[in-house]
Design a protein around this motif. Structure first.
Motif, PDB file in Angstrom:
ATOM      1  N   ASP A 205       7.862 -31.807 -23.247  1.00 33.55           N
ATOM      2  CA  ASP A 205       8.064 -30.682 -22.332  1.00 33.55           C
ATOM      3  C   ASP A 205       9.340 -29.911 -22.650  1.00 33.55           C
ATOM      4  N   VAL A 206      10.465 -30.614 -22.610  1.00 33.11           N
ATOM      5  CA  VAL A 206      11.763 -29.933 -22.610  1.00 33.11           C
ATOM      6  C   VAL A 206      12.234 -29.577 -24.011  1.00 33.11           C
ATOM      7  N   ALA A 207      12.334 -30.561 -24.901  1.00 36.18           N
ATOM      8  CA  ALA A 207      12.755 -30.252 -26.270  1.00 36.18           C
ATOM      9  C   ALA A 207      11.766 -29.306 -26.938  1.00 36.18           C
ATOM     10  N   GLY A 208      10.470 -29.505 -26.654  1.00 32.53           N
ATOM     11  CA  GLY A 208       9.456 -28.623 -27.222  1.00 32.53           C
ATOM     12  C   GLY A 208       9.610 -27.193 -26.768  1.00 32.53           C
ATOM     13  N   ALA A 209       9.882 -26.996 -25.475  1.00 29.81           N
ATOM     14  CA  ALA A 209      10.044 -25.639 -24.943  1.00 29.81           C
ATOM     15  C   ALA A 209      11.286 -24.967 -25.512  1.00 29.81           C
ATOM     16  N   LEU A 210      12.372 -25.706 -25.585  1.00 30.92           N
ATOM     17  CA  LEU A 210      13.605 -25.125 -26.121  1.00 30.92           C
ATOM     18  C   LEU A 210      13.445 -24.782 -27.603  1.00 30.92           C
ATOM     19  N   ALA A 211      12.761 -25.632 -28.350  1.00 31.64           N
ATOM     20  CA  ALA A 211      12.515 -25.344 -29.765  1.00 31.64           C
ATOM     21  C   ALA A 211      11.612 -24.127 -29.935  1.00 31.64           C
ATOM     22  N   ALA A 212      10.782 -23.850 -28.918  1.00 34.36           N
ATOM     23  CA  ALA A 212       9.904 -22.676 -28.964  1.00 34.36           C
ATOM     24  C   ALA A 212      10.636 -21.393 -28.594  1.00 34.36           C
ATOM     25  N   GLY A 213      11.902 -21.510 -28.207  1.00 35.80           N
ATOM     26  CA  GLY A 213      12.694 -20.327 -27.904  1.00 35.80           C
ATOM     27  C   GLY A 213      12.829 -19.998 -26.435  1.00 35.80           C
ATOM     28  N   LEU A 214      12.389 -20.909 -25.548  1.00 37.09           N
ATOM     29  CA  LEU A 214      12.562 -20.636 -24.121  1.00 37.09           C
ATOM     30  C   LEU A 214      14.038 -20.703 -23.750  1.00 37.09           C
ATOM     31  N   ALA A 215      14.383 -19.983 -22.694  1.00 40.80           N
ATOM     32  CA  ALA A 215      15.789 -19.853 -22.322  1.00 40.80           C
ATOM     33  C   ALA A 215      16.389 -21.135 -21.784  1.00 40.80           C
ATOM     34  N   ALA A 216      15.589 -21.949 -21.110  1.00 33.20           N
ATOM     35  CA  ALA A 216      16.114 -23.152 -20.478  1.00 33.20           C
ATOM     36  C   ALA A 216      15.018 -24.198 -20.359  1.00 33.20           C
ATOM     37  N   GLY A 217      15.425 -25.453 -20.351  1.00 33.78           N
ATOM     38  CA  GLY A 217      14.509 -26.559 -20.168  1.00 33.78           C
ATOM     39  C   GLY A 217      15.110 -27.579 -19.222  1.00 33.78           C
TER      40      GLY A 217
END
Length: 257
Positions: A205-217
């Motif tokens: 969820d979190v590391a994946g989202a941040l690696a995808a360029g999301l602003a925060a996880g």
């Protein structure tokens, strides 16, 4: 400023048949602040219609288009390439693939098959992969929190076994594939750098989202979370929260909402 929040479902909004305290209020706070909501789940033991129905029955005000599962990406790939699915999935999920083309070259599609992960079924999938069939992984999670409150093996363990035996590299359709997060944000008209993720899985969820360029996880201490998860994967969570309500309040405060 983030405009859309992506949320995992199991372990964040509910656990088993119980709503996690504050979860319904958390979604209400986001909508009242003018933010969009998208639920992103790797759950592959039931079709999307049942996931949406369960959320609605629990009191969550969510529309089907606000819920994203890996199946849509898999169906799009199968249609685009002309492959026919060889399913290693939970029987309840098979209805999602009933309109797929038949007669094309096989592609092995693996989800959380539960009791269907027998030697015979795994070996049948292996033989197709060994013959050159591509491997589509609906999810690659290591573990999930089962309804009995204990951790259980998730689909990723079986994907790894097939990869080890056949040498086939899986095409990931769900989290933590970057395109999965980006597609969910894009459906709300939101670029990834203006979206935030809330999940109970530090890796998927979190590391994946941040690696995808999301602003925060934001990592919540509910669901499958275990002490120290926030230090085990990179990128590290933006923040650790007790639950989804605390995470939402942190996001809104962080963005001045």
């Amino acid at each position: 400023m983030a405009q859309t929040v992506l949320l995992d479902v199991s372990g964040v909004l509910y656990q088993g048949s119980t709503v996690i305290p504050g979860a319904i209020d958390a979604l209400s706070k986001l909508r009242s602040a003018g933010w969009q909501v998208r639920c992103v789940t790797n759950s592959t033991r039931q079709p999307k219609r049942r996931i949406v129905g369960k959320l609605q029955d629990m009191g969550f005000s969510l529309r089907p288009e606000e819920v994203f599962t890996p199946v849509a990406a898999a169906l799009a790939w199968l249609d685009r390439t002309g492959h026919s699915p060889h399913l290693l999935v939970h029987p309840a999920l098979e209805e999602e693939f009933r309109d797929c083309k038949t007669g094309g070259p096989p592609a092995v599609v693996v989800g959380d098959a539960g009791q269907a992960f027998t030697y015979e079924n795994m070996n049948r999938a292996f033989r197709l992969l060994n013959g050159g069939a591509p491997l589509l992984a609906l999810a690659n999670n290591r573990i999930f929190l089962n309804d009995d409150g204990e951790l259980s093996l998730d689909a990723g363990s079986f994907v790894k076994a097939l990869t080890f035996a056949s040498g086939a590299e899986p095409r990931l359709c769900g989290k933590p594939d970057p395109e999965f997060f980006r597609a969910a944000a894009a459906s709300a008209g939101c670029p990834p750098q203006q979206a935030a993720m809330i999940g109970d899985d530090a890796e998927s969820d979190v590391a994946g989202a941040l690696a995808a360029g999301l602003a925060a996880g934001y990592l919540v201490r509910t669901g499958k979370y275990r002490d120290g998860d926030e230090t085990r994967y990179n990128p590290a969570p933006t923040a650790l929260a007790a639950d989804v309500l605390e995470a939402v309040e942190g996001i809104l405060e962080r963005n001045g909402a």
